[in-house]
Design an enzyme around this catalytic site. Sequence first.
Site, PDB file in Angstrom:
ATOM      1  N   HIS A  44      -3.496   7.415   1.907  1.00 10.98           N
ATOM      2  CA  HIS A  44      -3.865   6.062   1.493  1.00 10.98           C
ATOM      3  C   HIS A  44      -5.262   5.780   2.032  1.00 10.98           C
ATOM      4  CE1 HIS A  44      -4.002   1.885   0.748  1.00 10.98           C
ATOM      5  NE2 HIS A  44      -3.803   1.505   2.000  1.00 10.98           N
ATOM      6  N   CYS A  86       0.811  -1.226   0.000  1.00 12.91           N
ATOM      7  CA  CYS A  86       0.000   0.000   0.000  1.00 12.91           C
ATOM      8  C   CYS A  86       0.845   1.277   0.000  1.00 12.91           C
ATOM      9  CB  CYS A  86      -0.961   0.004   1.191  1.00 12.91           C
ATOM     10  SG  CYS A  86      -2.111  -1.369   1.136  1.00 12.91           S
ATOM     11  N   ASN A  92     -10.078   0.128  -0.511  1.00 15.73           N
ATOM     12  CA  ASN A  92      -8.612   0.164  -0.415  1.00 15.73           C
ATOM     13  C   ASN A  92      -8.035  -0.435  -1.700  1.00 15.73           C
ATOM     14  OD1 ASN A  92      -5.910  -0.277   0.152  1.00 15.73           O
ATOM     15  ND2 ASN A  92      -6.267  -1.051   2.217  1.00 15.73           N
TER      16      ASN A  92
END
Length: 322
Positions: free
Chosen positions: A249, A115, A279
């Site tokens: 993020h 990520c 996500n």
Amino acid sequence: MTIRRAVVTGTGSALPRTRVSNADLAARVDTSDEWIVERTGIRFRHIAEADETTSTLATAAARTALAAAGRVPADIDLIVLATATPDQTFPASATLVQAALGIDDCVAFDVAAVCSGFLYALQVADSMIRASAATRALVIGSETFSRILDWEDRATCVLFGDGAGAIVLEADEGDGTRGVLATRLHADGRHNQLLYVDGGPSTTGTVGKLRMKGREVFRHAVTNLAAVMSEALDAAGMAADRVDWVVPHQANARILDATARKLGLAPEKVVVTVDQHANTSAASVPLALDAAIRDGRIRPGHLIVLEAMGGGFTWGASVVQL
Ligand code: UT7
């Protein structure tokens, strides 16, 4: 005296055609729209069809970013693609993007930091540009996490989505006030069993499925993200109150709120797309950035902070003057 910096001249993004709601998922696993929205803020995610891959999404995002920058593929001499879900184990998906864009010769490789991958890719491209090893780069985050989800595991399958975001990063010789001002990255491999994939070429010979101890990841995320944002702002010589937008993020709306609160930043300054995209791992920061530029929230002259945290753990933040 002029200073060579890397400036963002265009952004782009791409999402798979199919959008899946929480209600759609509730028909497949034991979950509910209410649980997902309350715990994560997620309402929708896009899921790739068979003909949509990490490299096709990345190529579409790259084309949009090039158009926004007023550039053509031949202008690009570096492609750094952040992904944990490449089309193939090798070659690097960056070379698939290069071929699809018709670029005869450039430097092209992938970065794997899950990520945080886009922050890592940005730091690599920024460093190469400042060192005169590149002039115009495509920095891309692209993922098809749907392919590595365990669709029986309600604790993870509701959290992720697919997509891609890209920026064009160009060398600029000026007074040094524009561009990537400072980036700070970290990794702590002691936590690599809290968020991982249970397979790979050198262990099982399979791709594997994502596994996560969500609550523990959550706890580390807020602490690490607030700390690295402060660190990057200090390195850039900027106080938190100078920041126009934080582009985080997009893992969980509660993490975004808690991190902003820790830094004393107003929630109105935080770009939130987790409700629409869920996500998307390395794609989430450039996807959110592109969304906020296209809807007019983020404008030229704004000071932005990008931040991310993910498996490894890895985490980072970057301060960019547009
Ligand atoms: O991108 C990398 C970074 N990743 C992250 O930042 C993710 C960080 N973690 C999180 O966002 C949160 O921890 C989650 C959203 C993953 C989970 O939220 P939580 O508040 O920590 O819930 P939990 O995992 O502690 O689970 C609470 C309850 C459990 O039931 P019991 O044991 O209390 O009876 C779970 O079984 O919720 C249950 N549960 C669900 N219920 C309905 C877990 N997943 C679901 C679900 N639907 N999808």
